[in-house]
Design an enzyme around this catalytic site. Structure first.
Site, mmCIF file in Angstrom:
data_model
loop_
_atom_site.group_PDB
_atom_site.id
_atom_site.type_symbol
_atom_site.label_atom_id
_atom_site.label_comp_id
_atom_site.label_asym_id
_atom_site.label_seq_id
_atom_site.Cartn_x
_atom_site.Cartn_y
_atom_site.Cartn_z
ATOM 1 N N SER A 241 0.381 67.066 10.055
ATOM 2 C CA SER A 241 0.549 68.455 9.633
ATOM 3 C C SER A 241 1.862 69.043 10.118
ATOM 4 O O SER A 241 2.140 70.214 9.884
ATOM 5 C CB SER A 241 -0.617 69.290 10.169
ATOM 6 O OG SER A 241 -0.560 69.377 11.573
ATOM 7 N N ARG B 255 7.571 75.894 -1.881
ATOM 8 C CA ARG B 255 6.609 76.848 -1.315
ATOM 9 C C ARG B 255 6.889 77.036 0.175
ATOM 10 O O ARG B 255 7.081 76.069 0.912
ATOM 11 C CB ARG B 255 5.182 76.329 -1.509
ATOM 12 C CG ARG B 255 4.080 77.202 -0.887
ATOM 13 C CD ARG B 255 3.703 76.769 0.508
ATOM 14 N NE ARG B 255 2.525 77.457 1.031
ATOM 15 C CZ ARG B 255 2.093 77.368 2.279
ATOM 16 N NH1 ARG B 255 2.738 76.619 3.146
ATOM 17 N NH2 ARG B 255 1.016 78.006 2.668
ATOM 18 N N THR C 291 -0.632 72.879 11.573
ATOM 19 C CA THR C 291 0.610 73.465 12.077
ATOM 20 C C THR C 291 0.498 73.413 13.584
ATOM 21 O O THR C 291 -0.618 73.337 14.111
ATOM 22 C CB THR C 291 0.691 74.957 11.653
ATOM 23 O OG1 THR C 291 0.809 75.039 10.245
ATOM 24 C CG2 THR C 291 1.852 75.711 12.290
ATOM 25 N N THR D 108 -1.981 79.662 12.810
ATOM 26 C CA THR D 108 -2.117 78.482 11.956
ATOM 27 C C THR D 108 -3.156 78.829 10.890
ATOM 28 O O THR D 108 -3.916 79.786 11.045
ATOM 29 C CB THR D 108 -2.600 77.244 12.752
ATOM 30 O OG1 THR D 108 -3.863 77.551 13.370
ATOM 31 C CG2 THR D 108 -1.621 76.844 13.834
ATOM 32 N N GLY D 109 -3.194 78.034 9.841
ATOM 33 C CA GLY D 109 -4.161 78.287 8.776
ATOM 34 C C GLY D 109 -3.468 78.691 7.488
ATOM 35 O O GLY D 109 -2.251 78.493 7.347
ATOM 36 N N THR E 298 5.690 73.322 11.145
ATOM 37 C CA THR E 298 4.667 72.791 10.235
ATOM 38 C C THR E 298 5.273 72.036 9.063
ATOM 39 O O THR E 298 6.442 72.253 8.721
ATOM 40 C CB THR E 298 3.827 73.967 9.667
ATOM 41 O OG1 THR E 298 2.708 73.458 8.943
ATOM 42 C CG2 THR E 298 4.653 74.841 8.727
HETATM 43 N N1 ASP Z 1 0.156 77.993 8.184
HETATM 44 C C1 ASP Z 1 0.655 76.802 7.534
HETATM 45 C C2 ASP Z 1 1.187 77.163 6.179
HETATM 46 O O1 ASP Z 1 0.526 77.901 5.477
HETATM 47 C C3 ASP Z 1 -0.343 75.731 7.365
HETATM 48 C C4 ASP Z 1 -1.405 75.604 8.405
HETATM 49 O O2 ASP Z 1 -1.286 76.063 9.497
HETATM 50 O O3 ASP Z 1 -2.421 74.986 8.140
HETATM 51 O O4 ASP Z 1 2.212 76.636 5.805
#
Ligand code: ASP
Length: 352
Positions: free
Chosen positions: A82, A227, A199, A250-251, A217
């Site tokens: 990730s 993106r 991330t 994160t997320g 990330t």
């Molecule tokens: N926050 C990150 C993103 O949207 C991905 C993640 O943390 O899962 O790029």
């Protein structure tokens, strides 16, 4: 789409309302006595990062040196799919990385987005902060800048991340000409498409109360080329105010980009919330907005995506929280380095 009810919030143990009022459970947060640092907080994949960060602080490094050295371990690790080298690619099979850094004492910030072929975007983000008058460089411009500073290009796609991408592509549709391999012939971790996001965020404070943070990330797997998520956006994936504290995320980046979560967490701490309360308050605010986002809410009106916050204040208090029970985050509190339970709003993940 059904509305979120207060009952949902209150179902989570002592309940978010109580937490926000400052009377409820503290899942993993702490109010340590003595000097604020050295301490480091990170997302659940960051235990090696928090360990390294505190080691760097103890050796006399600054908090920004500390957090970047910490996340470099994960950026360099092909097994973490990730972040950095070996991160899951975009829909074209190309790894594109995002990262941001913020330095408390100078209130400086730097970031890169959609950076290809450079495995340590956090180090490039630091150079954007220190060696340009800009804050954010993207795509080919970010790569050109990294090459000017001597970074070497390399293919960031490992065999494992390429195989995961191929599996995703082959199983995307039965109306194209890609034919998936039989499930039995695949390695265990590729039988279903791998987790699509992840991330690392890392925050640190030194013994004199200086703060810094980094978020890095490979973003959402299989994303459209170009993106950009929340991680490189100051105020969304990361924010540091040396007078108050630091926060990161994160997320699902799109949810954070629409709500500027890290800035709001720091702002809430500035108005008196503990780090954990601040994380929960902002999660509640995001959950309220998520009711309006088609496809991002379950039948009961709860978010159907993951979003996790981490926070560290000027006193060295820390907290982490996510929507759902069961999250963990990494903390080195100066004496021990371990994963702690994150606070949460909802008891169970919604069935999908
Ligand atoms: N926050 C990150 C993103 O949207 C991905 C993640 O943390 O899962 O790029």
């Amino acid at each position: 789409m059904a509305a979120c009810t207060r009952r949902d919030f209150l179902r989570a143990g002592a309940g978010a309302a109580a937490l926000v009022a400052g009377t409820g459970l503290r899942a993993g947060g702490a109010e340590p006595p003595g000097p604020a640092g050295p301490r480091a907080v990170a997302s659940g994949n960051g235990l090696r990062a928090t360990d390294k960060a505190v080691e760097v602080l103890r050796a006399g490094g600054g908090p920004l040196d500390a957090v970047i050295a910490g996340v470099n371990i994960v950026e360099d690790d092909p097994e973490d799919m990730s972040v950095g080298y070996g991160g899951l690619p975009n829909e074209d099979g190309v790894v594109e990385l995002d990262a941001s850094v913020m330095d408390g004492p100078t209130h400086g910030a730097g970031a890169v987005a959609s950076l290809r072929n450079i495995k340590n975007p956090s180090r490039v983000a630091r150079l954007v902060m220190e060696r340009t008058s800009h804050v954010l460089l993207v795509g080919p411009g970010a790569l050109k800048f990294a090459l000017a500073h001597g970074f070497e290009e390399e293919d960031l796609l490992t065999d494992k991340s390429r195989a995961a991408w191929l599996r995703w592509k082959e199983t995307l549709s039965d109306r194209d000409n890609w034919v998936p391999a039989k499930a039995e012939s695949l390695p265990e971790q590729l039988r279903s498409v791998l987790s699509t996001h992840g991330t690392i965020n890392c925050l640190a404070i030194d013994a004199s109360g200086r703060l810094a943070g980094v978020t890095t990330t490979s973003g959402l797997a299989w994303k459209l080329a170009g993106r950009v998520g929340d991680s490189p956006i100051i105020g969304a994936g990361l924010y540091v105010d040396n007078e108050i504290g630091a926060a990161g995320s994160t997320g699902l980046g799109e949810a954070n980009l629409r709500t500027c979560a890290s800035f709001r967490i720091v702002d809430a701490m500035g108005r008196g919330a503990t780090p954990e309360q601040a994380c929960l308050q902002v999660l509640e605010a995001v959950a309220a907005k998520a009711k309006r986002w088609p496809g991002l809410c379950d039948a009961e009106g709860r978010p159907s995506f993951g979003l996790e916050f981490y926070a560290l204040n000027k006193k060295g208090e820390f907290g982490g929280a996510g929507f759902f029970e069961g999250g963990r985050y990494a903390v080195h509190d100066g004496s021990e380095n371990k994963l702690r339970e994150a606070a949460y709003l909802y008891k169970r993940r919604p069935a999908r």
